[in-house]
Design a protein around this motif. Structure first.
Motif, PDB file in Angstrom:
ATOM      1  N   ASP A 172      -4.026  -9.316  -1.864  1.00  0.00           N
ATOM      2  CA  ASP A 172      -4.861  -9.237  -0.649  1.00  0.00           C
ATOM      3  C   ASP A 172      -6.022  -8.263  -0.796  1.00  0.00           C
ATOM      4  O   ASP A 172      -6.765  -8.027   0.150  1.00  0.00           O
ATOM      5  CB  ASP A 172      -4.019  -8.878   0.566  1.00  0.00           C
ATOM      6  CG  ASP A 172      -3.426  -7.466   0.519  1.00  0.00           C
ATOM      7  OD1 ASP A 172      -3.727  -6.699  -0.427  1.00  0.00           O
ATOM      8  OD2 ASP A 172      -2.633  -7.126   1.425  1.00  0.00           O
ATOM      9  N   ILE A 173      -6.220  -7.677  -1.990  1.00  0.00           N
ATOM     10  CA  ILE A 173      -7.223  -6.681  -2.358  1.00  0.00           C
ATOM     11  C   ILE A 173      -7.249  -5.492  -1.399  1.00  0.00           C
ATOM     12  O   ILE A 173      -8.239  -4.794  -1.277  1.00  0.00           O
ATOM     13  CB  ILE A 173      -8.634  -7.281  -2.536  1.00  0.00           C
ATOM     14  CG1 ILE A 173      -9.273  -7.710  -1.214  1.00  0.00           C
ATOM     15  CG2 ILE A 173      -8.610  -8.411  -3.525  1.00  0.00           C
ATOM     16  CD1 ILE A 173     -10.792  -7.780  -1.261  1.00  0.00           C
ATOM     17  N   ALA A 174      -6.117  -5.247  -0.717  1.00  0.00           N
ATOM     18  CA  ALA A 174      -5.981  -4.121   0.217  1.00  0.00           C
ATOM     19  C   ALA A 174      -7.016  -4.176   1.334  1.00  0.00           C
ATOM     20  O   ALA A 174      -7.512  -3.135   1.788  1.00  0.00           O
ATOM     21  CB  ALA A 174      -6.042  -2.785  -0.525  1.00  0.00           C
ATOM     22  N   GLN A 175      -7.330  -5.382   1.780  1.00  0.00           N
ATOM     23  CA  GLN A 175      -8.185  -5.591   2.945  1.00  0.00           C
ATOM     24  C   GLN A 175      -7.319  -6.142   4.073  1.00  0.00           C
ATOM     25  O   GLN A 175      -6.673  -7.188   3.927  1.00  0.00           O
ATOM     26  CB  GLN A 175      -9.317  -6.553   2.618  1.00  0.00           C
ATOM     27  CG  GLN A 175     -10.298  -6.009   1.597  1.00  0.00           C
ATOM     28  CD  GLN A 175     -11.031  -4.766   2.095  1.00  0.00           C
ATOM     29  OE1 GLN A 175     -11.499  -4.719   3.208  1.00  0.00           O
ATOM     30  NE2 GLN A 175     -11.124  -3.759   1.234  1.00  0.00           N
ATOM     31  N   ALA A 176      -7.331  -5.438   5.204  1.00  0.00           N
ATOM     32  CA  ALA A 176      -6.312  -5.630   6.234  1.00  0.00           C
ATOM     33  C   ALA A 176      -6.219  -7.056   6.771  1.00  0.00           C
ATOM     34  O   ALA A 176      -5.131  -7.550   7.067  1.00  0.00           O
ATOM     35  CB  ALA A 176      -6.549  -4.646   7.385  1.00  0.00           C
ATOM     36  N   ASP A 185       0.880  -8.254   7.675  1.00  0.00           N
ATOM     37  CA  ASP A 185      -0.331  -8.154   8.498  1.00  0.00           C
ATOM     38  C   ASP A 185      -0.705  -6.698   8.729  1.00  0.00           C
ATOM     39  O   ASP A 185      -0.449  -6.134   9.801  1.00  0.00           O
ATOM     40  CB  ASP A 185      -0.132  -8.861   9.836  1.00  0.00           C
ATOM     41  CG  ASP A 185      -1.389  -8.833  10.695  1.00  0.00           C
ATOM     42  OD1 ASP A 185      -2.488  -8.630  10.128  1.00  0.00           O
ATOM     43  OD2 ASP A 185      -1.276  -8.996  11.921  1.00  0.00           O
ATOM     44  N   PRO A 186      -1.335  -6.057   7.733  1.00  0.00           N
ATOM     45  CA  PRO A 186      -1.742  -4.655   7.909  1.00  0.00           C
ATOM     46  C   PRO A 186      -2.881  -4.476   8.904  1.00  0.00           C
ATOM     47  O   PRO A 186      -3.252  -3.343   9.205  1.00  0.00           O
ATOM     48  CB  PRO A 186      -2.150  -4.235   6.494  1.00  0.00           C
ATOM     49  CG  PRO A 186      -2.497  -5.502   5.809  1.00  0.00           C
ATOM     50  CD  PRO A 186      -1.621  -6.565   6.382  1.00  0.00           C
ATOM     51  N   SER A 187      -3.438  -5.577   9.435  1.00  0.00           N
ATOM     52  CA  SER A 187      -4.470  -5.458  10.474  1.00  0.00           C
ATOM     53  C   SER A 187      -3.863  -5.398  11.872  1.00  0.00           C
ATOM     54  O   SER A 187      -4.587  -5.206  12.849  1.00  0.00           O
ATOM     55  CB  SER A 187      -5.434  -6.642  10.407  1.00  0.00           C
ATOM     56  OG  SER A 187      -4.853  -7.810  10.953  1.00  0.00           O
ATOM     57  N   LYS A 188      -2.548  -5.599  11.975  1.00  0.00           N
ATOM     58  CA  LYS A 188      -1.851  -5.617  13.265  1.00  0.00           C
ATOM     59  C   LYS A 188      -2.509  -6.597  14.228  1.00  0.00           C
ATOM     60  O   LYS A 188      -2.950  -6.244  15.318  1.00  0.00           O
ATOM     61  CB  LYS A 188      -1.784  -4.215  13.875  1.00  0.00           C
ATOM     62  CG  LYS A 188      -0.907  -3.249  13.093  1.00  0.00           C
ATOM     63  CD  LYS A 188      -0.750  -1.923  13.813  1.00  0.00           C
ATOM     64  CE  LYS A 188       0.272  -1.035  13.103  1.00  0.00           C
ATOM     65  NZ  LYS A 188       0.446   0.269  13.781  1.00  0.00           N
ATOM     66  N   SER A 235       2.221   0.705   7.095  1.00  0.00           N
ATOM     67  CA  SER A 235       3.470   1.014   7.773  1.00  0.00           C
ATOM     68  C   SER A 235       4.106  -0.222   8.398  1.00  0.00           C
ATOM     69  O   SER A 235       5.245  -0.167   8.861  1.00  0.00           O
ATOM     70  CB  SER A 235       3.233   2.068   8.862  1.00  0.00           C
ATOM     71  OG  SER A 235       2.481   1.516   9.949  1.00  0.00           O
ATOM     72  N   VAL A 236       3.382  -1.343   8.424  1.00  0.00           N
ATOM     73  CA  VAL A 236       3.917  -2.551   9.045  1.00  0.00           C
ATOM     74  C   VAL A 236       4.996  -3.160   8.149  1.00  0.00           C
ATOM     75  O   VAL A 236       5.023  -2.908   6.942  1.00  0.00           O
ATOM     76  CB  VAL A 236       2.796  -3.585   9.309  1.00  0.00           C
ATOM     77  CG1 VAL A 236       1.742  -3.002  10.231  1.00  0.00           C
ATOM     78  CG2 VAL A 236       2.154  -4.047   8.003  1.00  0.00           C
ATOM     79  N   PRO A 237       5.895  -3.964   8.708  1.00  0.00           N
ATOM     80  CA  PRO A 237       6.927  -4.597   7.879  1.00  0.00           C
ATOM     81  C   PRO A 237       6.308  -5.595   6.900  1.00  0.00           C
ATOM     82  O   PRO A 237       5.282  -6.214   7.193  1.00  0.00           O
ATOM     83  CB  PRO A 237       7.809  -5.323   8.894  1.00  0.00           C
ATOM     84  CG  PRO A 237       7.474  -4.727  10.225  1.00  0.00           C
ATOM     85  CD  PRO A 237       6.055  -4.280  10.143  1.00  0.00           C
TER      86      PRO A 237
END
Length: 369
Positions: free
Chosen positions: A164-168, A253-256, A266-268
């Protein structure tokens, strides 16, 4: 033989097993007998992937941007123009797959602008570019989460594991090729017929097979089955082995929900509260992670290398793809450092590579495991 316990990821010396996520612990894993490890070649540098050729030789990609031909223990540089490879951080020259005609191969690598799939034609010790198969895959300037590994499916299509190239927003955005498993036509790079979003007006979405992934390191097809498994890096917890389903969301989903641009780890790994229909992993590492990497089926088991864990994990599966136990051969446990590639050879042996950066090895595994 050591074995892995997934609930908290406890390593013990006696043979034990990994509990099923949300279930009871399966039976103990028997220790393998007669596993042989042969050092086929050394002197490699971040050996990333392996492709087999009909004359018994192998192509091995190295992350800094070179490919080596290995035959009968001899290592020869392939004459190939890879001058546009940009090796930075986790990125560079990555996955490789040999086409069924045994004359072409496709590699995946970072350039200064993107991550791309490029096809070459092989002629002895020289390779010539034939086409950019797929360009424009997202890339992080640091190289983070650039994972990209192509694999040919039994139906002739090409599956491509991407990071995901660490893009939320990438994992849940089906118009982004990052944080996905793609399924493409290996001749055109377009979405393959039968894909879940093939009717989309967006060309990228037509290529998506599954989404909601963090950093997929490998895709493998279970022999004599329609099951497809992927291996995926978690953050500080929960590396995942997933049983892939067409069009499914795997819940990262690191963008929440698009509420933030910050990459919130911190997301699952599989957020079932936000995505009730997300597919849970068939196995997760718990904490700490192993940084699991490429997957291959070998001797009836799902074999997955581990970078941080410096080991090989062998998963025994039931007919439905459910993990029954996980064992760790002592012959590879912390003996060669970080292990990355895993490909099953035509003769049934398993080849793996180390990826420590200097004097990396190409290893051949045979016997019982």
């Amino acid at each position: 033989m050591r074995a892995l316990v997934a609930a908290g990821l406890v390593l013990v010396v006696t043979a034990c097993s990994s509990p099923e996520p949300g279930g009871n612990a399966p039976s103990k894993a028997p220790a393998p007998a007669g596993l042989q490890v042969e050092e086929v070649a050394g002197g490699l540098q971040h050996a990333w992937d392996i492709g087999f050729l009909p004359d018994g030789s192998m192509l091995v990609t190295e992350r800094p941007g070179t490919i080596k031909i290995v035959k009968s223990g001899q290592v020869t540089p392939l004459d190939i123009d890879l001058g546009d490879v940009q090796a930075r951080g986790e990125g560079g020259l990555m996955g490789l797959v040999v086409h069924p005609d045994n004359q072409r191969f496709t590699v995946c690598y970072n350039t200064s602008d993107d991550v791309r799939l490029v096809t070459f034609r092989l002629d002895g010790t020289k390779a010539t570019k034939t086409k950019d198969l797929l360009t424009g895959m997202p890339s992080n300037s640091s190289g983070r989460h650039s994972g990209c590994r192509p694999t040919l499916a039994p139906d002739g299509t090409m599956f491509v594991a991407t990071g995901d190239i660490a893009q939320a927003r990438n994992p849940q955005d089906r118009t982004s090729l990052g944080g996905k498993v793609l399924r493409i036509d290996p001749e055109t790079g377009e979405g393959a017929a039968g894909n879940p979003f093939i009717a989309s007006g967006n060309a990228n979405e037509r290529r998506v097979y599954s989404y909601g992934h963090r950093n997929v390191q490998g895709v493998v097809f279970r022999p004599d089955s329609d099951q497809i498994f992927s291996s995926e890096h978690g953050p500080s917890v929960d590396d995942e082995v997933n049983l892939l389903a067409k069009g499914a969301n795997y819940g990262w989903d690191p963008s929440k929900g698009g509420a933030q641009s910050r990459y919130d780890e911190s997301v699952p790994m599989t957020d079932l509260q936000r995505f009730p229909d997300a597919v849970p992993a068939v196995w997760s590492s718990g904490s700490p992670t192993e940084a699991i990497c490429q997957a291959a089926f070998w001797n009836g088991k799902l074999a997955i290398t581990a970078l941080k864990g410096s080991k090989l994990l062998l998963f025994t599966l039931d007919a439905t793809g459910k993990v029954q136990n996980v064992s760790i051969p002592e012959e590879l446990n912390d003996k060669y450092g970080r292990l990355r590639a895993a490909r099953t050879a035509p003769d049934g042996s398993l080849y793996v590579t180390s990826s420590n950066g200097t004097d990396d090895k190409l290893l051949r595994l045979s016997g019982n495991a």
